[in-house]
Scaffold this active site. Structure first.
Site, PDB file in Angstrom:
ATOM      1  CD  GLN A   1      48.424  30.631  51.556  1.00  0.00           C
ATOM      2  OE1 GLN A   1      49.038  29.469  51.803  1.00  0.00           O
ATOM      3  NE2 GLN A   1      49.082  31.530  50.696  1.00  0.00           N
TER       4      GLN A   1
ATOM      5  CG  ASP B   1      55.608  29.537  54.679  1.00  0.00           C
ATOM      6  OD1 ASP B   1      55.984  28.910  53.652  1.00  0.00           O
ATOM      7  OD2 ASP B   1      54.616  30.264  54.791  1.00  0.00           O
TER       8      ASP B   1
ATOM      9  CE  LYS C   1      51.290  26.693  50.698  1.00  0.00           C
ATOM     10  NZ  LYS C   1      50.990  28.000  50.929  1.00  0.00           N
TER      11      LYS C   1
END
Ligand SMILES: NC(=O)c1ccc[n+]([C@@H]2O[C@H](COP(=O)([O-])OP(=O)(O)OC[C@H]3O[C@@H](n4cnc5c(N)ncnc54)[C@H](OP(=O)(O)O)[C@@H]3O)[C@@H](O)[C@H]2O)c1
Length: 293
Positions: free
Chosen positions: A98, A121, A54
């Site tokens: 994460q 997200d 990412k």
């Protein structure tokens, strides 16, 4: 006849070119550089590699990219404090925590602390709710990527029988909600299957578009697929190592057999996977664009 390959890596590359152009425009016109912070707690190797990927993509796109690497024993209140700091930081438009988080930390408490306007997200209940009722929202990256693959490959969803295998909050449920919206690139008739579904094959065989996110290597066989169906394989399963020590990955679909039945199919790797990170970048760009308006 062998199915057409839906090359997620090529579609993702095209979208990234568009993102780069729009990011340059945003900087030239408004002086805003999209900012993304990735927060990683602990030393899970898979998480480390996802976060690296990412960061790398964000860097390649010219984003302002920050990384927080935290010890596995970080306390929940410390993590909440960090998230709060980035919520208030105007140079950061997207916050990615994460998962999974280590130890006793309650993931939902951390995810729900993220400002919904920075929730790139798409896991915050505000964004989930907006998605369900068809309002503008950050869509979760993997399902958003699947929809974009279908749209950009010219695969019609309107009126299509879409069958989804898997009902997780990150893939199955959101892709179902996205594709049943009364909107372009959606308008499908959606069925969601799971481990309690009776006669899975009876459902999958009806699908014009079959989306599989079960996490079961090669669970979908050729007999379970309608001739001419489009098959999207979300699964990523490690089934050992190559002689060179590289991970051997397969999807949830028996690729070699199913490609002889389907009209189009995503490979694993190189299908859905590359789309996921790209949609995270698109969400971050859009968060930055919104901050300017
Ligand atoms: N490429 C990407 O970017 C990406 C992103 C996310 C996930 N993935 C991969 O996609 C797969 C699914 O991920 P996930 O997080 O959604 O998984 P998950 O949370 O484990 O959910 C799996 C779902 O599949 C259902 N299921 C499992 N076996 C089944 C079977 N034999 N028949 C019918 N339904 C079955 C489960 O049903 P129950 O609810 O009844 O248990 C559950 O709803 C994994 O391989 C994951 O690595 C890939």
């Amino acid at each position: 006849m062998s199915a057409r390959l839906i090359q997620g890596s090529q579609i993702a590359a095209q979208i990234r070119t568009e993102i780069r152009q729009q990011a340059e425009q945003l900087q030239a016109q408004r002086g805003i550089v999209p900012g993304l912070v990735t927060i990683l707690a602990g030393e899970d190797p898979a998480s480390q590699s996802y976060v690296r990927a990412k960061q790398k993509t964000a860097g390649e796109l010219g984003f302002h990219s920050l990384q927080e690497i935290l010890p596995a024993d970080i306390r929940e209140d410390e993590l909440l404090e960090l998230v709060g700091r980035y919520n208030r930081d105007p140079a950061v438009h997207g916050i990615l925590v994460q998962l999974p988080l280590p130890g006793a930390i309650e993931e939902s408490r951390i995810l729900y602390a993220i400002d919904p306007d920075k929730d790139v997200d798409g896991f915050h209940p505000v964004n989930v709710g907006r998605m369900v009722i068809g309002k503008p929202a950050f869509l979760p990256c993997t399902p958003y990527g699947i929809q974009q693959m279908l749209v950009r490959c010219g695969i019609p969803t309107e009126g299509a029988d879409v069958v989804i295998v898997g009902r997780s909050n990150i893939v199955g449920k959101p892709i179902a909600n996205i594709l049943l919206q009364k909107a372009a690139g959606a308008n499908a008739t959606v069925t969601v299957c799971h481990t309690r579904t009776r006669d899975l094959a009876a459902h999958t065989r009806r699908a014009d578009i079959l989306i599989v996110a079960a996490g079961r290597p090669r669970a979908i066989t050729a007999e379970m697929v309608k001739p001419g169906a489009v098959v999207i394989d979300v699964g990523v399963n490690e089934i050992g190592r190559t002689e060179q020590g590289k991970r051997r990955l397969v999807g949830d679909v028996d690729f070699d057999a199913v490609r002889e039945v389907a009209s189009a199919i995503t490979p694993v790797p190189g299908g859905v996977g590359p789309m996921t990170i790209t949609m995270l970048m698109l969400n971050t760009l859009q968060a930055a664009q919104r901050s300017a308006s």
